[in-house]
Design a protein around this motif. Structure first.
Motif, PDB file in Angstrom:
ATOM      1  N   GLU A 300       0.911 -10.546  -5.213  1.00  0.00           N
ATOM      2  CA  GLU A 300       0.040  -9.922  -6.073  1.00  0.00           C
ATOM      3  C   GLU A 300      -0.798  -8.907  -5.431  1.00  0.00           C
ATOM      4  OE1 GLU A 300       0.531 -10.441  -9.237  1.00  0.00           O
ATOM      5  OE2 GLU A 300       1.645 -12.097  -9.289  1.00  0.00           O
ATOM      6  N   GLY A 301      -0.650  -7.766  -5.643  1.00  0.00           N
ATOM      7  CA  GLY A 301      -1.272  -6.836  -4.808  1.00  0.00           C
ATOM      8  C   GLY A 301      -0.807  -6.995  -3.391  1.00  0.00           C
ATOM      9  N   SER A 302      -1.950  -6.846  -2.670  1.00  0.00           N
ATOM     10  CA  SER A 302      -1.664  -7.027  -0.918  1.00  0.00           C
ATOM     11  C   SER A 302      -1.548  -8.695  -0.554  1.00  0.00           C
ATOM     12  CB  SER A 302      -2.689  -6.300  -0.317  1.00  0.00           C
ATOM     13  OG  SER A 302      -3.930  -6.869  -0.526  1.00  0.00           O
ATOM     14  N   ARG A 303      -1.773  -9.338  -1.508  1.00  0.00           N
ATOM     15  CA  ARG A 303      -1.970 -11.099  -1.090  1.00  0.00           C
ATOM     16  C   ARG A 303      -0.707 -11.607  -1.278  1.00  0.00           C
ATOM     17  NH1 ARG A 303      -5.844 -11.355   2.535  1.00  0.00           N
ATOM     18  NH2 ARG A 303      -6.909 -13.083   1.856  1.00  0.00           N
ATOM     19  N   TRP A 304      -0.493 -12.483  -0.464  1.00  0.00           N
ATOM     20  CA  TRP A 304       0.889 -13.494  -0.591  1.00  0.00           C
ATOM     21  C   TRP A 304       0.345 -14.700  -1.041  1.00  0.00           C
ATOM     22  CZ3 TRP A 304       6.046 -12.010  -1.054  1.00  0.00           C
ATOM     23  CH2 TRP A 304       6.111 -10.629  -0.297  1.00  0.00           C
ATOM     24  N   PHE A 305       1.278 -15.614  -1.765  1.00  0.00           N
ATOM     25  CA  PHE A 305       0.981 -16.888  -2.133  1.00  0.00           C
ATOM     26  C   PHE A 305       2.353 -17.723  -2.206  1.00  0.00           C
ATOM     27  CE2 PHE A 305      -1.913 -14.087  -4.526  1.00  0.00           C
ATOM     28  CZ  PHE A 305      -3.035 -14.750  -4.415  1.00  0.00           C
ATOM     29  N   VAL A 306       2.017 -19.004  -1.927  1.00  0.00           N
ATOM     30  CA  VAL A 306       3.238 -20.005  -1.930  1.00  0.00           C
ATOM     31  C   VAL A 306       2.864 -20.679  -3.069  1.00  0.00           C
ATOM     32  CG1 VAL A 306       4.385 -22.113  -0.954  1.00  0.00           C
ATOM     33  CG2 VAL A 306       3.893 -20.160   0.482  1.00  0.00           C
TER      34      VAL A 306
END
Length: 587
Positions: A300-306
């Motif tokens: 999301e945008g510049s951020r990653w998530f698991v």
């Protein structure tokens, strides 16, 4: 420093060295009193000029390609197949090594030969697939005759089509088969010999069976929209299916994929679309081994998530490739993330402490899934984290990951402290040394014992359950090895210019080299076998006793069968032999 033991390449004998430093009498080996019966069967000579040779992975079968006049001949274990004008590629053995398959050409016609028996002739043969199922070789391929393409399975041809692009897919035990076909402008999947509905396009490489073989899915398009078809039923339409392969859970009951609608990406599981994201990492969708949970990586945008079961974990700048890692029961998961210049391990959704670097492959889970371990660096110091417990600080850690025993109750790793190396087992450091052998420590199959190779003052030795063994000039890589019951141990060692095998602490006879495979235990743990070079000859040693001398032992040999029989192929004076050492219990 992290050290690597001395290795010897298989099939290349070291030259004998005169005036070696020590003249020890050859050790008898721990089971030299056993009686063995030798069976040596010469294979029929290969006719003509040998062009190439292929050995099965079990080391028990050999195929030779030779030229006889203007013809090509393939010989299997001395038995010639049909003469032909040529063959396509090299012959190859299927997975269990018992069956040989190749494509041949004769008089402008192509055909497949299985174990020396030629199949029907065709104008052209496409992708050839071979598998061992229900104690027999299964052979399938695409073939063309008379302007039509069809699939041939075990010599039986299916219906003809204008084109069969892509490969063939099989369910468990080859009980089901699927492939893409084209007839005119329409494309469709053929499942179990029955054509499915026609579409504008079907991705030829998207066909996938569930692990149990009961379900099948593929990606198709109609009217500019793409969807996943599972068991003949199309799912919701999307602008694009990413990766183009549906993902089944281990039990086959669930299916998922990554899709795009407009500029957004999302995951669809069991037909239900999940939340929209700017990006979903290709190949990141996976189900837990228990099939109840699933995870993927999104941005999301510049951020990653698991995202696990729809719940996002801590935001980060990068997720380590190949993660998250689920436990075997699916209850726990772990992965590594980067935030700025720092790394952390997330376990069950909770982020751990930040470090400058993580070693190896990041976190590992114990076989029972109850414990998590990893090595990490902060500044100049390294620590090993086991669950929430932090080890003392070290100057370095071994190149590999920490190692768990089979039941997960024990853990071991190599670390450097005060300029020396130690192997730490269950939190207790062993004796100091100058180096630790690559790919060690190792636990016995039952997890009760642990061993590793170590070096001090230029000499190498093996430490078993904390007790150092005799010192040698080198220890073979991939040593030591435990017997299947964990009660015995063996390894290859170098003394001067000679090599020997040590079994249960007792050195065997010395040779110019030991085969790359090193010592092997029989399934019951009673027999120890290895190949060795003796001058410019090769022998197979069983229980410390060398067998006949040969010019070479063919690749992958020797093999120990479950009943303890040792088998291999050997060459002497340009004659191939099948050799068996039969233990006394069988005669």
């Amino acid at each position: 420093m992290w050290r690597t033991g001395v290795a010897l390449s298989w099939g290349i004998a070291l030259a004998a060295v005169a005036g070696e430093a020590a003249k020890e009498p050859p050790g008898p080996g721990p089971e030299a009193g056993r009686v063995w019966r030798l069976e040596e069967q010469p294979l029929k000579p290969t006719r003509g000029e040998v062009l190439s040779q292929v050995v099965s992975e079990d080391g028990c079968h050999v195929a030779c390609v030779s030229r006889v006049g203007d013809k090509v001949l393939v010989t299997l274990d001395g038995e010639p197949g049909p003469e032909c004008d040529g063959i396509k590629g090299d012959p190859y053995f299927e997975s269990d090594g018992q069956h040989l398959v190749y494509e041949a050409v004769n008089g402008g016609k192509a055909f497949v030969v299985v174990d020396g028996r030629p199949g029907p002739e065709h104008d052209e043969i496409g992708v050839l697939q071979v598998e061992h199922s229900n104690n027999r070789a299964r052979v399938a391929y695409q073939a063309a005759s008379g302007g039509k393409w069809f699939v041939v399975v075990d010599g039986q041809a299916g219906p003809g089509y204008d084109e069969i692009p892509g490969g063939l897919r099989f369910g468990k035990d080859w009980k089901r088969m699927a492939y893409l076909a084209r007839e005119g402008a329409k494309r469709f999947a053929v499942v179990d010999g029955r054509p499915g509905p026609a579409y504008d396009d079907v991705d030829p490489w998207s066909i996938e069976f569930s692990g149990d073989g009961r379900r099948v899915g593929y990606v198709a398009a109609k009217g500019g929209q793409w969807f996943v078809v599972v068991d003949g039923q199309p799912g919701p339409a999307h602008d694009q299916i990413l990766l183009r392969v549906p993902v089944f859970s281990a039990d086959g009951a669930r299916v998922g994929y990554i899709a795009r609608q407009g500029a957004k990406r999302f995951v669809v599981v069991d037909g239900r679309p999940g939340p929209l994201h700017d990006e979903v990492k290709q190949g990141s969708l996976e189900f837990a081994p228990d099939s109840k949970r699933f995870a993927y990586t999104a941005r999301e945008g510049s951020r990653w998530f698991v995202i696990v079961d729809g719940r996002p974990g801590p935001a980060c700048d990068e997720v380590e490739e190949g993660l998250p890692l689920f436990s075997a029961d699916g209850k726990r998961f772990a992965y590594a993330i980067r935030r700025g210049a720092k790394w952390a391990v997330v376990v069950d959704g909770v982020r751990g402490p930040l470090f400058d670097e993580l070693a190896g492959h990041g976190p590992i889970l114990s076989p029972d899934g109850k414990r998590v371990a990893y090595a990490a660096r902060r500044g100049e110091k390294w620590v090993v984290m086991v669950d929430d417990e932090r080890s003392p600080e070290y100057g370095g850690v071994g190149a590999g990951d920490p190692v768990f025993g089979r039941d997960g109750s024990r853990v071991a790793y190599a670390a450097q402290t005060d300029g020396k190396w130690v192997v730490v087992v269950d939190g207790r450091p062993g004796p100091h040394c100058d180096g630790v052998l690559e790919n060690t420590p190792v636990f016995s199959p039952d997890g009760k014992r642990v061993a590793y190779g170590a070096e001090s003052d230029g000499k190498w030795f093996v430490v078993v359950d904390g007790q150092p063994g005799p010192r040698y000039d080198g220890i073979m890589v991939n040593s030591p090895v435990f017997s299947p019951d964990g009660k015995r141990i063996a390894y290859g060692a170098q003394r001067g210019e000679k090599w020997l095998v040590v079994v249960d602490g007792q050195p065997g006879p010395r040779y110019e080299g030991i085969g790359e495979g090193g010592p092997q235990f029989s399934p019951n743990g009673k027999h120890v076998v290895y190949a060795a070079s003796k001058g410019d000859k090769w022998v197979v040693v069983a229980e410390g006793k060398p067998g006949p001398e040969y010019d070479r032992i063919l690749d992958y040999g020797p093999r120990i069968h479950p009943n303890g029989v040792v088998e291999y192929l050997a060459e002497k004076d340009r004659q191939l032999y099948r050799v068996k050492h039969v233990p006394d219990a069988l005669f």
